[in-house]
Design a protein around this motif. Structure first.
Motif, PDB file in Angstrom:
ATOM      1  N   LYS A   1      20.631  76.357  83.023  1.00  0.00           N
ATOM      2  CA  LYS A   1      21.959  76.378  82.406  1.00  0.00           C
ATOM      3  C   LYS A   1      22.806  75.202  82.879  1.00  0.00           C
ATOM      4  O   LYS A   1      23.530  74.583  82.095  1.00  0.00           O
ATOM      5  N   PHE A   2      22.711  74.897  84.162  1.00  0.00           N
ATOM      6  CA  PHE A   2      23.486  73.776  84.707  1.00  0.00           C
ATOM      7  C   PHE A   2      23.010  72.454  84.110  1.00  0.00           C
ATOM      8  O   PHE A   2      23.816  71.597  83.735  1.00  0.00           O
ATOM      9  N   MET A   3      21.700  72.284  84.000  1.00  0.00           N
ATOM     10  CA  MET A   3      21.139  71.055  83.424  1.00  0.00           C
ATOM     11  C   MET A   3      21.612  70.869  81.986  1.00  0.00           C
ATOM     12  O   MET A   3      22.013  69.767  81.589  1.00  0.00           O
ATOM     13  N   GLU A   4      21.579  71.948  81.209  1.00  0.00           N
ATOM     14  CA  GLU A   4      22.010  71.880  79.810  1.00  0.00           C
ATOM     15  C   GLU A   4      23.496  71.539  79.716  1.00  0.00           C
ATOM     16  O   GLU A   4      23.921  70.712  78.922  1.00  0.00           O
ATOM     17  N   SER A   5      24.293  72.186  80.554  1.00  0.00           N
ATOM     18  CA  SER A   5      25.733  71.941  80.558  1.00  0.00           C
ATOM     19  C   SER A   5      26.058  70.508  80.971  1.00  0.00           C
ATOM     20  O   SER A   5      26.918  69.850  80.372  1.00  0.00           O
ATOM     21  N   ASN A   6      25.355  70.013  81.977  1.00  0.00           N
ATOM     22  CA  ASN A   6      25.592  68.644  82.443  1.00  0.00           C
ATOM     23  C   ASN A   6      25.199  67.619  81.382  1.00  0.00           C
ATOM     24  O   ASN A   6      25.876  66.610  81.192  1.00  0.00           O
ATOM     25  N   SER A   7      24.107  67.891  80.656  1.00  0.00           N
ATOM     26  CA  SER A   7      23.661  66.979  79.596  1.00  0.00           C
ATOM     27  C   SER A   7      24.700  66.872  78.486  1.00  0.00           C
ATOM     28  O   SER A   7      24.931  65.795  77.930  1.00  0.00           O
ATOM     29  N   LYS A   8      25.329  68.014  78.152  1.00  0.00           N
ATOM     30  CA  LYS A   8      26.256  68.064  77.015  1.00  0.00           C
ATOM     31  C   LYS A   8      27.725  67.914  77.435  1.00  0.00           C
ATOM     32  O   LYS A   8      28.627  68.084  76.616  1.00  0.00           O
ATOM     33  N   LYS A   9      27.952  67.555  78.673  1.00  0.00           N
ATOM     34  CA  LYS A   9      29.297  67.559  79.249  1.00  0.00           C
ATOM     35  C   LYS A   9      30.295  66.721  78.464  1.00  0.00           C
ATOM     36  O   LYS A   9      31.476  67.077  78.344  1.00  0.00           O
ATOM     37  N   TYR A  10      29.852  65.587  77.911  1.00  0.00           N
ATOM     38  CA  TYR A  10      30.788  64.660  77.254  1.00  0.00           C
ATOM     39  C   TYR A  10      30.648  64.670  75.724  1.00  0.00           C
ATOM     40  O   TYR A  10      31.160  63.776  75.050  1.00  0.00           O
ATOM     41  N   ASN A  11      29.995  65.680  75.200  1.00  0.00           N
ATOM     42  CA  ASN A  11      29.761  65.701  73.750  1.00  0.00           C
ATOM     43  C   ASN A  11      31.011  65.983  72.925  1.00  0.00           C
ATOM     44  O   ASN A  11      31.013  65.747  71.722  1.00  0.00           O
TER      45      ASN A  11
ATOM     46  N   LYS B   1      27.203  60.264  88.457  1.00  0.00           N
ATOM     47  CA  LYS B   1      27.230  61.693  88.750  1.00  0.00           C
ATOM     48  C   LYS B   1      26.392  62.469  87.746  1.00  0.00           C
ATOM     49  O   LYS B   1      25.586  63.329  88.131  1.00  0.00           O
ATOM     50  N   GLN B   2      26.565  62.167  86.462  1.00  0.00           N
ATOM     51  CA  GLN B   2      25.808  62.870  85.430  1.00  0.00           C
ATOM     52  C   GLN B   2      24.307  62.614  85.606  1.00  0.00           C
ATOM     53  O   GLN B   2      23.494  63.538  85.537  1.00  0.00           O
ATOM     54  N   ARG B   3      23.957  61.353  85.840  1.00  0.00           N
ATOM     55  CA  ARG B   3      22.549  60.978  86.002  1.00  0.00           C
ATOM     56  C   ARG B   3      21.925  61.655  87.233  1.00  0.00           C
ATOM     57  O   ARG B   3      20.820  62.209  87.151  1.00  0.00           O
ATOM     58  N   SER B   4      22.624  61.649  88.336  1.00  0.00           N
ATOM     59  CA  SER B   4      22.085  62.203  89.584  1.00  0.00           C
ATOM     60  C   SER B   4      21.892  63.712  89.501  1.00  0.00           C
ATOM     61  O   SER B   4      20.867  64.246  89.939  1.00  0.00           O
ATOM     62  N   LEU B   5      22.879  64.406  88.946  1.00  0.00           N
ATOM     63  CA  LEU B   5      22.770  65.858  88.818  1.00  0.00           C
ATOM     64  C   LEU B   5      21.629  66.241  87.880  1.00  0.00           C
ATOM     65  O   LEU B   5      20.881  67.192  88.135  1.00  0.00           O
ATOM     66  N   ASN B   6      21.498  65.497  86.804  1.00  0.00           N
ATOM     67  CA  ASN B   6      20.430  65.799  85.858  1.00  0.00           C
ATOM     68  C   ASN B   6      19.055  65.549  86.480  1.00  0.00           C
ATOM     69  O   ASN B   6      18.122  66.330  86.296  1.00  0.00           O
TER      70      ASN B   6
ATOM     71  N   THR C   1      32.439  58.720  72.463  1.00  0.00           N
ATOM     72  CA  THR C   1      31.867  57.710  73.353  1.00  0.00           C
ATOM     73  C   THR C   1      31.068  56.703  72.535  1.00  0.00           C
ATOM     74  O   THR C   1      30.598  56.996  71.437  1.00  0.00           O
ATOM     75  N   SER C   2      30.888  55.519  73.090  1.00  0.00           N
ATOM     76  CA  SER C   2      30.132  54.476  72.390  1.00  0.00           C
ATOM     77  C   SER C   2      28.670  54.462  72.823  1.00  0.00           C
ATOM     78  O   SER C   2      27.854  53.752  72.222  1.00  0.00           O
ATOM     79  N   LEU C   3      28.341  55.240  73.849  1.00  0.00           N
ATOM     80  CA  LEU C   3      26.982  55.264  74.382  1.00  0.00           C
ATOM     81  C   LEU C   3      26.401  56.672  74.333  1.00  0.00           C
ATOM     82  O   LEU C   3      27.125  57.662  74.461  1.00  0.00           O
ATOM     83  N   VAL C   4      25.099  56.744  74.167  1.00  0.00           N
ATOM     84  CA  VAL C   4      24.378  58.008  74.238  1.00  0.00           C
ATOM     85  C   VAL C   4      23.125  57.779  75.079  1.00  0.00           C
ATOM     86  O   VAL C   4      22.693  56.644  75.286  1.00  0.00           O
ATOM     87  N   SER C   5      22.542  58.879  75.549  1.00  0.00           N
ATOM     88  CA  SER C   5      21.308  58.750  76.315  1.00  0.00           C
ATOM     89  C   SER C   5      20.449  59.988  76.138  1.00  0.00           C
ATOM     90  O   SER C   5      20.949  61.071  75.825  1.00  0.00           O
ATOM     91  N   CYS C   6      19.158  59.800  76.325  1.00  0.00           N
ATOM     92  CA  CYS C   6      18.224  60.921  76.403  1.00  0.00           C
ATOM     93  C   CYS C   6      17.887  61.106  77.876  1.00  0.00           C
ATOM     94  O   CYS C   6      17.305  60.219  78.498  1.00  0.00           O
ATOM     95  N   PHE C   7      18.289  62.238  78.433  1.00  0.00           N
ATOM     96  CA  PHE C   7      18.205  62.435  79.879  1.00  0.00           C
ATOM     97  C   PHE C   7      16.840  62.943  80.351  1.00  0.00           C
ATOM     98  O   PHE C   7      16.630  63.112  81.551  1.00  0.00           O
TER      99      PHE C   7
END
Length: 275
Positions: free
Chosen positions: A184-194, A134-139, A198-204
């Protein structure tokens, strides 16, 4: 690409300013993507490369932005979604004032086209595959909407028919969805789980995509200095894990037809070109 050596000199000057601010304020950064590969394989630029990339965990990225407000040298400019209405990317650029470049594959002119170094944030990735999807697709949708609106359809004769249809649909959607909302939505979705551990991170926001850029957070625990031409820049210590994930056998030179660049045409190198 004309006078690539001169372009490299300016890119190193910009990166040196980033490095100065980061070291002064104990902000960790890493050479990123092809720049990290260049440091490891060539001890400098990949010979045909025409850009330079830096990455940081989001907390360091935000601190870097704050410090730039008061400490960035007068010959440089920070460009981001927050300070430039004509900018559409989820990462920032540090540019050299007085220079001028054009990306020949982009249709639309852009107000911030100065020689730049990209600085990317890494954000938290959820552990569950469905949430990742979901995070990947929206971004991805946000990035493509903004790409179509700001950059235009890429000028490539080999663009496939379905891709042209996809961009056509994006063009229609852009008539109805304000770009400020998409940003704004893209920024919010990128930082949603900050705010979660978590053990994983990504550059979207890179061309390699969410899946390939998803790496273990602990990679950012240890850093080293790498020789880069006549400078020393910072990078993650475990470069092999990252470079192998992105490039496979990264020490092998790719064939000429796969040596990709930004297809830059430098129109003005400005006054300060020699370090």
């Amino acid at each position: 690409m004309n006078d690539i050596k001169l372009l490299h000199e300016i890119l190193i000057k910009i990166t040196s300013e980033i490095d100065r601010i980061c070291r002064k304020n104990n902000i960790k950064y890493t050479l990123f993507a092809g720049s990290l590969l260049g440091a490891v394989r060539h001890h400098g630029f990949i010979p045909w490369d025409d850009d330079m990339d830096i990455a940081m965990l989001r907390a360091d990225y935000d601190r870097f932005i704050e410090k730039c407000k008061t400490e960035l040298g007068k010959e440089f400019r920070l460009v981001s979604i927050d300070n430039n209405p004509d900018y559409s990317y989820g990462f920032l650029k540090i540019t050299m004032k007085g220079t001028k470049v054009k990306e020949t594959l982009v249709n639309k002119p852009r107000a911030y086209d100065e020689i730049w170094v990209d600085v990317f944030p890494y954000d938290n990735v959820p552990s569950k595959p469905l949430k990742q999807f979901k995070q990947r697709s929206l971004n991805y949708m946000c990035i493509k909407l903004l790409e179509e609106k700001y950059d235009g359809i890429i000028k490539e004769n080999k663009t496939r028919f379905l891709k042209k249809i996809f961009f056509g649909v994006l063009h229609m959607l852009n008539w109805f969805v304000p770009d400020t909302y998409i940003k704004k939505f893209m920024e919010s979705n990128s930082k949603k789980y900050n705010n979660y551990k978590t053990s994983l991170v990504s550059c979207f926001h890179t061309s390699y995509g969410y899946k390939k850029e998803t790496i273990k957070r602990k990679v950012f625990d240890n850093y080293a200095d790498y020789k880069f031409d006549n400078k020393m820049f910072m990078g993650i210590k475990n470069y092999d894990y990252y470079l192998a994930k992105i490039y496979g056998n990264y020490m092998k030179l790719p064939p000429v037809e796969k040596r990709h660049t930004h297809n830059l045409k430098v129109l003005d190198y400005g006054k300060n070109t020699i370090i």
